[in-house]
Design an enzyme around this catalytic site. Structure first.
Site, PDB file in Angstrom:
ATOM      1  N   CYS A  98      11.894 -18.377  17.477  1.00 57.34           N
ATOM      2  CA  CYS A  98      12.102 -18.588  18.907  1.00 57.34           C
ATOM      3  C   CYS A  98      13.439 -17.980  19.336  1.00 57.34           C
ATOM      4  CB  CYS A  98      12.103 -20.055  19.304  1.00 57.34           C
ATOM      5  SG  CYS A  98      10.545 -20.872  19.034  1.00 57.34           S
ATOM      6  N   ARG A 136      13.606 -12.030  15.498  1.00 58.60           N
ATOM      7  CA  ARG A 136      13.489 -13.416  15.045  1.00 58.60           C
ATOM      8  C   ARG A 136      12.041 -13.817  14.802  1.00 58.60           C
ATOM      9  NH1 ARG A 136      18.093 -16.276  15.990  1.00 58.60           N
ATOM     10  NH2 ARG A 136      17.079 -18.270  16.270  1.00 58.60           N
ATOM     11  N   TRP A 167       7.813 -18.763  18.780  1.00 56.82           N
ATOM     12  CA  TRP A 167       7.122 -18.673  17.495  1.00 56.82           C
ATOM     13  C   TRP A 167       6.392 -19.993  17.346  1.00 56.82           C
ATOM     14  CZ3 TRP A 167       7.030 -21.112  12.677  1.00 56.82           C
ATOM     15  CH2 TRP A 167       6.503 -20.360  11.619  1.00 56.82           C
ATOM     16  N   ASN A 185      14.120 -24.197  21.459  1.00 55.08           N
ATOM     17  CA  ASN A 185      13.928 -23.746  20.077  1.00 55.08           C
ATOM     18  C   ASN A 185      14.162 -24.967  19.201  1.00 55.08           C
ATOM     19  OD1 ASN A 185      13.971 -22.524  17.589  1.00 55.08           O
ATOM     20  ND2 ASN A 185      15.885 -21.398  17.925  1.00 55.08           N
ATOM     21  N   GLY A 186      13.267 -25.205  18.243  1.00 53.41           N
ATOM     22  CA  GLY A 186      13.410 -26.378  17.373  1.00 53.41           C
ATOM     23  C   GLY A 186      12.134 -27.189  17.396  1.00 53.41           C
ATOM     24  N   GLU A 197      11.540 -10.605  -6.096  1.00 57.95           N
ATOM     25  CA  GLU A 197      11.969 -10.048  -4.815  1.00 57.95           C
ATOM     26  C   GLU A 197      11.091  -8.842  -4.446  1.00 57.95           C
ATOM     27  OE1 GLU A 197      13.544 -11.016  -2.425  1.00 57.95           O
ATOM     28  OE2 GLU A 197      14.168  -9.261  -1.310  1.00 57.95           O
ATOM     29  N   LYS A 243       8.866  -8.663  -1.090  1.00 61.24           N
ATOM     30  CA  LYS A 243       8.982  -7.580  -0.106  1.00 61.24           C
ATOM     31  C   LYS A 243       7.608  -6.997   0.165  1.00 61.24           C
ATOM     32  CE  LYS A 243      11.996  -8.154   1.314  1.00 61.24           C
ATOM     33  NZ  LYS A 243      13.023  -9.078   0.994  1.00 61.24           N
ATOM     34  N   GLU A 261       5.237  -9.516   2.132  1.00 66.32           N
ATOM     35  CA  GLU A 261       5.580  -9.893   3.501  1.00 66.32           C
ATOM     36  C   GLU A 261       5.460  -8.745   4.492  1.00 66.32           C
ATOM     37  OE1 GLU A 261       9.611 -11.193   4.324  1.00 66.32           O
ATOM     38  OE2 GLU A 261      10.411  -9.872   2.795  1.00 66.32           O
ATOM     39  N   HIS A 279      -0.423 -15.637 -20.729  1.00 65.66           N
ATOM     40  CA  HIS A 279      -0.821 -17.050 -20.663  1.00 65.66           C
ATOM     41  C   HIS A 279      -1.646 -17.326 -19.409  1.00 65.66           C
ATOM     42  CE1 HIS A 279       1.674 -17.886 -24.120  1.00 65.66           C
ATOM     43  NE2 HIS A 279       2.634 -17.168 -23.546  1.00 65.66           N
ATOM     44  N   LYS A 296      12.807 -14.288  11.413  1.00 69.16           N
ATOM     45  CA  LYS A 296      14.020 -13.929  10.676  1.00 69.16           C
ATOM     46  C   LYS A 296      14.823 -15.160  10.309  1.00 69.16           C
ATOM     47  CE  LYS A 296      17.037 -10.980   9.039  1.00 69.16           C
ATOM     48  NZ  LYS A 296      16.667 -10.339   7.761  1.00 69.16           N
TER      49      LYS A 296
HETATM   50  O1  M6R Z   1      18.569 -16.749   6.350  1.00 68.03           O
HETATM   51  P1  M6R Z   1      18.152 -17.188   4.991  1.00 68.03           P
HETATM   52  O2  M6R Z   1      18.705 -16.367   3.904  1.00 68.03           O
HETATM   53  O3  M6R Z   1      18.395 -18.653   4.758  1.00 68.03           O
HETATM   54  O4  M6R Z   1      16.578 -17.003   4.988  1.00 68.03           O
HETATM   55  C1  M6R Z   1      15.799 -17.435   3.914  1.00 68.03           C
HETATM   56  C2  M6R Z   1      14.442 -16.779   3.940  1.00 68.03           C
HETATM   57  O5  M6R Z   1      13.743 -17.155   5.093  1.00 68.03           O
HETATM   58  C3  M6R Z   1      14.545 -15.258   3.900  1.00 68.03           C
HETATM   59  O6  M6R Z   1      15.282 -14.840   2.797  1.00 68.03           O
HETATM   60  C4  M6R Z   1      13.157 -14.617   3.840  1.00 68.03           C
HETATM   61  O7  M6R Z   1      12.515 -14.954   2.665  1.00 68.03           O
HETATM   62  C5  M6R Z   1      13.345 -13.114   3.965  1.00 68.03           C
HETATM   63  N1  M6R Z   1      13.323 -12.738   5.330  1.00 68.03           N
HETATM   64  C6  M6R Z   1      12.342 -12.351   3.221  1.00 68.03           C
HETATM   65  O8  M6R Z   1      12.586 -10.997   3.315  1.00 68.03           O
END
Ligand code: M6R
Length: 634
Positions: free
Chosen positions: A2, A27, A74, A100-101, A507, A511, A514, A530, A629
């Site tokens: 949001c 965001r 969002w 927002n929240g 990671e 990537k 997502e 396993h 974000k």
């Molecule tokens: O702002 P933060 O590092 O706390 O965010 C945590 C996750 O939401 C963030 O790392 C998310 O997994 C990434 N955008 C993935 O690329």
């Protein structure tokens, strides 16, 4: 998650809100809306979908007004449709709010308000807020008669007295998190904003003032920014902003900062996407994060305000984080355990809080959060401190919630610059760099590494930005591999690593999934037989992190096992390893480093790999579906 923008000034509020919201697109959102104070009452436009809808509308319709609030939603409560989009209005269309929240007690509040005759049109939790406000404003005498700070302010004679008192009275009913902005047609030259648990900043301009969820939204107008303290309110007019604490007492010296980075830093700068730009910014980000951290033969980390004796007395380190930041935490576990010889536990923040964690005054808790706003991590830090632990944050965002004194005991900043793409890239490698420094600081305080050893590691750390530049020169090789049919058309994929390669595999898999929506799973390579090996056939690409190190041969053996099941194999390997070239389908070479410093270099090809696959599949890499974000809800 949001985006909120509010404007009070002389320009067209609709235009300012549109550009501000556009700067908050990163965001994540699925609908948009604006409310303007127009001469004949509030004008509201809102719709599901992207902001292009608002741009098209503004091209055909002139919306009057120089005061307004805007929102990108969002969806959490209710579908992302036109009705659930913010702003929400009271029954008579005189009050508009954006939020927002999450309001956790909205069901009870809605029932109570319904019984009192209020009609609800949306499925959102937010709508109760505007009806609560309506109830307060409908009875000014009751507001004035309030025996506490609400009544006192309502009677104060301030031009905004009733609205501000009504907002304060309303938020007393709310459980949960909120950043909100209110517009009332009876007071068309002012906005009232409040926050608890969700971010909100105030942009202080000349003859105009703004509110927003994040700094980029106000940068076209001003670099002077105040962070609204948690629990505080702000009354925003063109000529000035009044800051009030939760008891409606004036905050006479709000913390104002001058934003150092420019609007350009939050723009694409010739790159096709923010993500690609940010991948390329890694050398600069790393240099900035490491700068000044080793001087006169000592690790410099004064932000970690514990004395060497206190650091030496630590019995345990807990790292809490989410998503990509969690992967940085897993890398840090190895660094701290190997260099500083302290047991480290890493937990995702959302689990930590509810796990009755074994932390006490001899535990150091490190919260890693790029945005500094991830609610699970903020709650985790609070839990740790309540149990007596010292909690430090590693974050990239100056002034974010985790940096507030009420949140953490101290902050170590990464200096990666603003990251707009939803997928974390440069902030991940910068986090690992900062965590290297922190691990070395612990090792220095505890005497587990010699000064020479620390100096040697720093010298190597300082070479990493140059190594990344080398990798980026070969991005076309990664691109052609990514674009090959076996990768782009895959339905699922497996990422393997061992040791510090495991979080890098995780990671890489995160990537890929997502931004390209290809399922990707990461495994410690030895675990594969396993269970997950049952998935392997010629349609499943396997990506191995096979840089030089103590487990290199083991990774190679695990790779042979998947090859025996016809998998296509792509590996990240150290330069000079020619023997692997003929054993696998594709190799992404990275400069040689010592094993513990390999995560940073090994990550970069996997970022590019995911990026090019996603681009070939036509995905929006900067704003992947369903993602935000900064995740400000639990
Ligand atoms: O702002 P933060 O590092 O706390 O965010 C945590 C996750 O939401 C963030 O790392 C998310 O997994 C990434 N955008 C993935 O690329």
């Amino acid at each position: 998650m949001c985006g909120i923008v509010g404007y009070v000034g002389e320009q067209s509020a609709a235009d300012v809100l549109f550009s501000g919201l556009a700067r908050l697109e990163y965001r994540g959102y699925d609908s948009w809306g604006i409310a303007l104070a127009a001469p004949d009452g509030l004008q509201v436009r809102k719709k599901s979908g992207k902001l292009a809808g608002l741009r098209d509308l503004l091209a055909t319709e002139t919306l009057p007004g120089t005061v307004g609030i805007g929102h990108t939603r969002w969806a959490t409560h209710g579908r992302p449709d036109d009705v659930n989009a913010h702003p929400h209005l009271d029954c008579h269309g005189h009050i508009a709010i954006v939020h927002n929240g999450i309001i956790e007690n909205y069901v009870e509040l809605r029932e109570e308000l319904r019984r009192q005759g209020h009609t609800f049109v949306s499925q959102t939790d937010t709508e109760v807020i505007v009806h609560l406000l309506e109830r307060e404003l409908a009875d000014p005498d009751a507001l004035r008669a309030d025996g506490g700070y609400v009544g006192e302010y309502a009677r104060s004679g301030a031009p905004d007295a009733l609205l501000t008192a009504a907002v304060a009275a309303t938020i007393r009913h709310l459980d949960g998190a909120y950043a909100l902005a209110v517009l009332w047609d009876a007071l068309p030259d002012c906005l009232v904003a409040a926050r608890k648990g969700s971010p909100l900043i105030i942009g202080l301009g000349q003859g105009e003032n703004l509110i927003a969820s994040d700094i980029p939204a106000v940068l076209a107008h001003t670099r002077r920014v105040a962070i609204l303290n948690d629990g505080d309110l702000a009354v925003v007019r063109a000529g000035g902003v009044e800051f009030l604490d939760g008891g409606l007492t004036a905050v006479t010296e709000p913390e104002i900062m001058e934003v150092e980075w420019s609007l350009e830093a939050a723009e694409k700068g010739g790159y096709e996407d923010f993500m690609l730009k940010e991948i390329h910014e890694q050398p600069t980000a790393l240099r900035a994060t490491l700068q000044g951290r080793f001087e006169d033969g000592r690790v410099q980390l004064s932000e970690l305000t514990l004395s060497d004796a206190e650091l030496a007395a630590l019995e345990r380190v807990f790292i809490i984080a989410c998503g990509t930041s969690y992967h940085a935490g897993l890398v840090a576990k190895t660094l701290i355990e190997k260099w500083a010889r302290i047991p480290v536990e890493v937990q995702v923040s959302s689990e930590f809080r509810y796990s009755d964690p074994l932390v006490d005054a001899r535990t150091l808790v490190i919260a890693i959060t790029q945005s500094g706003e991830t609610i699970d991590t903020l709650f985790g830090v609070r839990e740790a401190r309540a149990k007596g632990a010292k909690a430090f944050a590693v974050t990239n965002v100056v002034g974010s919630s985790v940096t507030r004194p009420e949140a953490a005991d101290g902050v170590v900043y990464t200096h990666a610059g603003p990251e707009i793409g939803v997928a974390a890239t440069k902030t991940f490698t910068a986090q690992i760099a900062a965590l290297n420094v922190l691990a070395l600081k612990l090792a220095q305080a505890r005497g587990t590494l010699t000064a020479d050893e620390i100096a040697r590691i720093f010298a190597e750390l300082n070479e990493l930005p140059g190594h990344i530049e080398q990798i980026l020169l070969h991005q076309d090789d990664i691109r052609s591999c990514a674009e090959s049919g076996c990768c782009v058309n895959a339905c699922t994929s497996l990422f393997l690593g061992r040791g510090v390669g495991v979080p890098i595999a995780m990671e890489g898999a995160l990537k890929l999934k997502e931004i390209s929506y290809i399922h990707a799973e990461a495994y410690a390579a030895g675990e594969m037989k396993h269970g997950p090996i049952a998935l392997i056939d010629a349609s499943v690409p396997v990506v191995g992190v096979a840089t030089d190190g103590s487990t290199y041969e083991k990774v190679v053996s695990n790779i042979k096992e998947v090859q025996a099941r016809d998998a296509i194999v792509v590996v990240v390997a150290s330069e000079g390893n020619e023997s692997i070239r003929n054993r696998v389908d594709h190799v992404f070479y990275v400069p040689r480093t010592s094993e513990l410093l390999s995560p940073i270099v090994a990550t970069v090809p996997l970022q590019l790999f995911a990026y090019y696959i996603a681009k070939s599949r036509g995905c929006d890499v900067d704003q992947p579906r369903n993602l935000a974000k900064s995740v400000t809800v639990e």
